[in-house]
Enzyme design. Structure first.
Site, PDB file in Angstrom:
ATOM      1  N   GLY A 458       0.863  -1.121  -0.075  1.00 27.18           N
ATOM      2  CA  GLY A 458      -0.341   0.077  -0.159  1.00 27.18           C
ATOM      3  C   GLY A 458       0.921   0.873   0.143  1.00 27.18           C
ATOM      4  O   GLY A 458       0.196   2.190  -0.012  1.00 27.18           O
ATOM      5  N   THR A 459       2.299   1.209   0.222  1.00 26.81           N
ATOM      6  CA  THR A 459       3.080   2.410  -0.504  1.00 26.81           C
ATOM      7  C   THR A 459       3.388   2.707  -1.617  1.00 26.81           C
ATOM      8  O   THR A 459       4.024   4.311  -1.354  1.00 26.81           O
ATOM      9  CB  THR A 459       4.411   1.341   0.326  1.00 26.81           C
ATOM     10  OG1 THR A 459       4.636   0.180  -0.250  1.00 26.81           O
ATOM     11  CG2 THR A 459       4.008   1.177   1.520  1.00 26.81           C
ATOM     12  N   LYS A 681      17.316   7.549   2.277  1.00 29.34           N
ATOM     13  CA  LYS A 681      16.683   7.019   3.764  1.00 29.34           C
ATOM     14  C   LYS A 681      15.421   6.274   3.534  1.00 29.34           C
ATOM     15  O   LYS A 681      14.343   6.306   2.673  1.00 29.34           O
ATOM     16  CB  LYS A 681      17.030   8.601   4.534  1.00 29.34           C
ATOM     17  CG  LYS A 681      18.114   8.394   4.834  1.00 29.34           C
ATOM     18  CD  LYS A 681      18.333   9.780   5.748  1.00 29.34           C
ATOM     19  CE  LYS A 681      19.593   9.624   5.867  1.00 29.34           C
ATOM     20  NZ  LYS A 681      19.570  10.906   6.918  1.00 29.34           N
ATOM     21  N   GLY A 682      14.633   5.214   4.087  1.00 28.93           N
ATOM     22  CA  GLY A 682      13.684   4.505   4.379  1.00 28.93           C
ATOM     23  C   GLY A 682      12.336   5.157   5.368  1.00 28.93           C
ATOM     24  O   GLY A 682      12.882   6.786   6.112  1.00 28.93           O
ATOM     25  N   GLU A 685       8.781   4.403   8.406  1.00 25.02           N
ATOM     26  CA  GLU A 685       7.833   3.861   9.761  1.00 25.02           C
ATOM     27  C   GLU A 685       8.194   5.323  10.437  1.00 25.02           C
ATOM     28  O   GLU A 685       7.837   5.205  11.692  1.00 25.02           O
ATOM     29  CB  GLU A 685       8.619   2.502  10.234  1.00 25.02           C
ATOM     30  CG  GLU A 685       8.928   1.319   9.981  1.00 25.02           C
ATOM     31  CD  GLU A 685       9.797   0.484   9.807  1.00 25.02           C
ATOM     32  OE1 GLU A 685       9.004  -0.146  11.126  1.00 25.02           O
ATOM     33  OE2 GLU A 685      10.038   0.087   9.343  1.00 25.02           O
TER      34      GLU A 685
END
Lengths: 721, 336
Positions: A458-459, A681-682, A685
């Site tokens: 869903g990202t 970078k992620g 979250e």
């Protein structure tokens, strides 16, 4: 180039028209239907199973239990480097280890028949009192001394402080509750098994299913092209998945299992409750002296699973001395697992509440207190950050929020019958990545195809992968087709640890560089017709295996083995984190004390952003979940028998549209060339991290009541009768 | 879900003749209208009727003037009633209570006949493995010492502390309302306040309706000052949540003085609750924070907390205070 184009999701139309196939949507001819039977006691053993009524339901084919088990072995537990959500098999004995554990599996011709038969099972138990929650007698603490950090003399540093906070913060258990329910569909063709299952890790699931069934992993294919929300809950192999495959083999027919919402609460993983002892001292001018963070986390009897957030809270600010630790509290519960920002969501509630408490004691603006303790290198080993834009995030969000009007006085502001409070908190998430392979096909018509066993939970992964490929090749985004979510594809990473985009983009850029290298082209000058004519081929295909530079030999070898390797965060020679700042305005009713969040503004810096639109959605989604973490979400366990009493989404509350008012995510530009070649970078979250503390800090500002647990409810703020 | 027979008779009176009486354990037959409670509980096996008798299209729907009172058909959906001008303008509490209940999807199908009979959300009632005197008489009550944050503090007994879950009934109870019922013996009316019964030692009995009785409508006698009415609902989230505490308040005022106050409570009691002693106290008083809170104290004088829900006593008092203040702040113009 730091922020990518806001390309609409390339799979958006499929999703809104219902044409995207989620795991349970795949047609497998005429399947049988399976239904789980779960325990109604919290501890003990099954003494008898009367399935006569169940077998009398028309169309019932089989009833499996410990008395008639399926040939499924235990696979290694995820938390111990394996793939499975827990280390044991439900049918390996008559033991019941927690309330809601699987004790039977019914297979019938119809879904309704399977449900009715499962409800008709008469299971007798020898029941014992479980120790299921903090405070129960019979909990088993397991100290994990090698998981702690230590630097300097903490006692001396605390002594040297002029103000200190020493408090215990607690966070309650949460359940993922993705919109898409859990399911498994298994279909055999000879010795070849195909499993359709919502998954954040198709490679690991395939390997784990093979391990549990005792067959060659090459014979197992796991398919999960679209996932209706994962949040970590679909990251480790479900207990029931290989059972369904074994039942399908036993029955000689495809078998389909839908796990109900209630069963999802008990049989899948969850975010366990924590208790955290927190100490922070500061000099009169606000310089932190000593920092200590000790966590206690609930897990199952059999498995040691801790998120150990002290490893990251210790690296946020200056400190003269640091001590962290974690204790696993074994209880009669399901094994917990990861949920969006597993360590950071609970542990930053403590850290960022504690920093705010200290700011009030010091009579300092909480933003300025963080500025005073901003650092270039993490304090434990002195390893420099690759980049750190924490204060840039604070400044951007503070300006947008209007923080310059902040007055550090309780109840200073009211609007009508509502007390208004403001609070802020730091968000962070380690920058991580994993080994990833990708295949790219590019042809003379200018079309490209990309294959990788990555996941779109869903990202927006489909879109970002298409963008990265298009950008690197020098072609339009709509010329790229992407296939994901199939274990037969080149091995990608688990959709966890916010690693997908950094890993995928790094591998894609490597494969595309190989194409340009062979064809003598560049993205800037790409003209497919001319390039392929000069090259003398109609198409080209390249395969790349990207291994993060900091990966160990062992981590590099995970690529084809269905194992997880996550590299990054606090490494020996660099420290890589994304940062953010969250600002919350809350309103508390002067009589009845409901807490509402009229404004939430976050600013985040996470290196190169591939797609402004999907990135913003990720941040906003995390922040909304943070409202739930702060005020709503609570998996309620009855201490008497370990039963989850609100195992439904009418009473397990998540924010509704009406709970989300003004919401804004600011993308702070940041360039970081050290984290990985892609500079990514992620961001999956970080959005939830710090939200709960910002809200709790605002509640204090409004009311003068410091609530040190989540969720914060009306009763925490009521005057006593 | 257990197999069941589905039957659709030609009229409400025929339906009454067709339905098999439902015993306390949820056996026998049941009426089906909106289905938002009965189907939910059938999926949980809390109700296992042998037959469902569909009355959805047989019940009168709509709101109209009748004999100087307001007639509400039992087949009117929550959504249609919530936006009806008769409620909105003449007794906003009746409209507010519907707007603040459930979700749009539920309000679109749920009907007002079934609405007042909505079953409790007590988690032990809804779990067939738990002891529950309401579901299985004599099995005990798992809630009194259980996770009971959302359960009742008023009208409870050692045998049952299940909260009445609905909203609209807590507003309806403010007004003189006759419930029109058709049953095996023909038609009759029941005063709304007499419809629900306290759990006592028979918590499986929730109303004075017979097994085959069907609510067909309501006749509501609205005083001309009912425009000054509100439904104040305290809930953990802003939408789609059951009340932690709620207060329906109607005030007849002259300047700052209360001529008559009516208070209905939800989320805190085992049945739709009328706080008459508090109403009596308020008559003739000037409304202030002190008198409002004193009314709250009186309303909860006999309340008993069961641990997790102790806070509902001070919260309920504050909710009454807030409801009184919000009702007093209404202006006639503001409601039209």
């Amino acid at each position: 180039m730091s922020i990518g184009n806001p390309v609409h999701r390339i799979d958006g139309k499929l999703k809104v028209t219902g044409s995207a196939n989620y795991a349970a949507d795949f047609s497998v001819g005429t399947p049988l239907y399976a239904e789980l039977v779960t325990s109604t006691v919290g501890l003990g053993r099954v003494t008898s199973i009367d399935d006569s009524a169940a077998r009398a339901v028309p169309g019932v084919r089989a009833v499996y239990s410990h008395a008639n088990p399926l040939p499924v072995d235990a696979a290694d537990f995820f938390g111990a480097g394996g793939r499975a959500q827990q280390s044991w098999r439900p049918f390996e004995s008559a033991d019941v280890r927690f309330n809601g554990e699987i004790v039977g599996l019914v297979v019938a011709d119809t879904l309704i028949g399977a449900r009715e038969a499962a409800r008709s099972m008469r299971v007798q138990y020898e029941e014992q009192d479980p120790a299921a929650v903090f405070g129960a007698s019979g909990l088993e603490p397991e100290d994990l001394p090698d998981r702690g950090l230590s630097m300097g003399d903490i006692e001396q540093a605390m002594e040297a402080s002029s103000q200190r906070v020493e408090e215990t913060y607690t966070t309650y258990a949460n359940t993922h509750n993705a919109m898409e329910l859990f399911s498994t569909t298994a279909q055999w063709a000879g010795d070849e098994l195909t499993v359709y299952v919502p998954s954040q890790w198709v490679e690991g699931f395939a390997a784990g299913i093979a391990e549990e069934l005792g067959i060659d992993a090459a014979r197992v294919r796991v398919v999960s092209p679209y996932v209706g929300g994962g949040f970590g809950g679909k990251g480790s192999l479900f207990t029931w998945t290989a059972m369904v495959a074994a039942a399908a083999r036993d029955q000689g027919r495809p078998v389909k299992l839908y796990v109900t919402r209630e069963q999802g609460f008990t049989t899948a993983s969850y975010r366990a409750e924590t208790e955290q002892d927190f100490r922070l001292g500061a000099t009169a001018d606000g310089r932190f002296t000593g920092f200590e963070h000790q966590g206690r986390e609930i897990s199952s009897r059999a498995d040691t699973y801790v998120v150990n957030g002290g490893e990251n809270t210790a690296r946020m600010y200056h400190a003269d001395a640091v001590r962290t630790g974690v204790t696993c509290i074994h209880a009669d519960r399901q094994t917990p697992g990861f949920m969006r920002a597993p360590p950071e969501a609970p542990y930053f509630f403590a850290l960022e509440s504690g920093v705010d408490e200290l700011a009030w004691k010091l009579s300092m603006d909480p933003v300025e207190l963080r500025r005073i303790n901003d650092i270039d290198a993490e304090p434990v080993n002195g390893v420099p950050f690759t980049s750190r834009s924490l204060m840039e995030c604070y400044d951007a969000a503070a300006e947008r929020f209007g923080w310059s009007d902040y007055e550090q006085t309780v109840g200073a502001r009211t609007e009508g019958d509502w007390l208004v409070g403001w609070g802020c908190a730091t968000a962070t998430y380690p920058t991580q990545m994993g080994p990833c392979a990708v295949r790219i096909h590019f042809d003379a018509t200018g079309q490209a195809r990309v294959w990788v066993a990555s996941h779109d939970v869903g990202t927006g992964a489909y879109t970002v992968i298409a963008q990265a490929t298009a950008l690197a090749l020098g072609i339009p985004v709509d010329s790229v087709k992407v296939e994901l979510g199939d274990s037969r594809l080149p091995p990608g990473t688990i959709a966890g640890g916010s690693i997908s985009t950094a890993s995928n983009v790094s591998a894609i850029e490597m494969a595309v560089a190989q194409i340009h290298d062979r064809m003598g082209t560049t993205a800037e000058t790409m003209d497919p017709t001319a390039a392929f004519e000069a090259f003398g081929q109609r198409a080209i295909e390249e395969y790349a295996e990207w291994i993060p530079p900091a990966a160990s030999r062992q981590q590099a070898k995970t690529l084809y083995n269905g194992k997880v390797a996550i590299v990054g965060g606090a490494e020996e020679d660099y420290t890589a984190f994304a940062f953010g700042a969250q600002f919350a305005e809350v309103r508390v009713h002067k009589y009845t004390r409901e807490i509402r969040v009229p404004r939430l503004i976050g600013a985040f810096a996470a290196g190169r952003i591939m797609n402004e639109q999907t990135a913003r959605s990720q941040y906003l989604g995390g922040m909304i979940w943070g409202i739930g973490h702060a005020l709503l979400e609570k998996t309620e366990v009855d201490p008497r028998n370990g039963k989850i009493v609100n195992a439904n989404i009418a009473e397990y509350l998540v924010p509704t549209n009406a709970d989300v008012q003004e919401l804004e995510a600011i993308l702070v530009p940041e360039t970081d060339t050290k984290v990985n070649p892609a500079g990514v970078k992620g961001i999956g979250e970080i959005g939830i991290v710090g939200t709960a503390a910002a809200i709790a800090n605002a509640v204090y500002h409004a009311t003068g009541t410091r609530v040190r647990h989540t969720p914060i409810h009306v009763e925490d703020l009521l005057p006593q009768a | 879900m257990k197999s069941f027979a589905y039957q659709k008779p030609a009229s409400a009176q025929a339906a009454v003749g067709m339905v098999d009486p439902m015993s306390a354990a949820g056996q026998g037959g049941a009426f089906l209208a909106g289905g938002t409670t009965v189907l939910d509980l059938m999926k949980l096996h809390v109700l296992t009727p042998d037959s469902l008798t569909d009355v959805k299209t047989l019940l009168p729907a709509g709101i109209e003037e009748r004999d100087g009172a307001l007639y509400v058909g039992a087949g009117t959906t929550m959504a249609a009633a919530a936006e009806h001008p008769a409620f909105r303008d003449r007794a906003p509490a009746l409209s507010d209570a519907l707007w603040k209940a459930a979700s749009p999807q539920l309000r679109n199908v749920a009907t007002l006949g079934g609405n007042v009979l909505q079953r409790t959300r007590c988690p032990y009632f809804r779990d067939v493995a738990s002891a529950c005197n309401k579901r299985e008489p004599g099995s005990g009550c798992a809630a009194t010492e259980g996770v009971n944050r959302l359960l009742a503090v008023l009208g409870t007994s050692e045998d049952c502390i299940a909260t009445y879950a609905g909203d609209w009934a807590n507003a309806l109870i403010l007004f003189d309302t006759q419930v029109e019922v058709t049953g095996p013996e023909g038609d009759r009316t029941i005063a709304f306040e007499d419809l629900h019964t306290l759990p006592g030692d028979t918590p499986a009995v929730e109303t004075t309706l017979g097994d085959a009785d069907l609510i067909t409508g309501y006749l509501i006698d609205l005083p001309d000052w009912a425009w000054r009415s509100v439904y104040t609902k305290v809930r953990d989230r802003e939408s789609y949540a059951f009340a932690v505490a709620s207060a329906a308040v109607a005030l007849d005022m002259e300047e700052d003085t209360i001529r008559e106050a009516r208070i209905g409570l939800g989320g805190v009691a085992t049945v739709p609750w009328r706080a008459r002693a508090a109403e009596d106290y308020l008559a003739g008083k000037t409304l202030t924070e002190e008198t409002g809170l004193e009314a709250g104290r009186i309303a909860f004088a006999d309340a008993r907390g069961w641990g997790h829900n102790d806070f509902k006593i001070p919260l309920g008092q504050q909710t009454i205070l807030r409801g009184l203040m919000e009702a007093a702040a209404l202006t006639r113009e503001g409601t039209q």
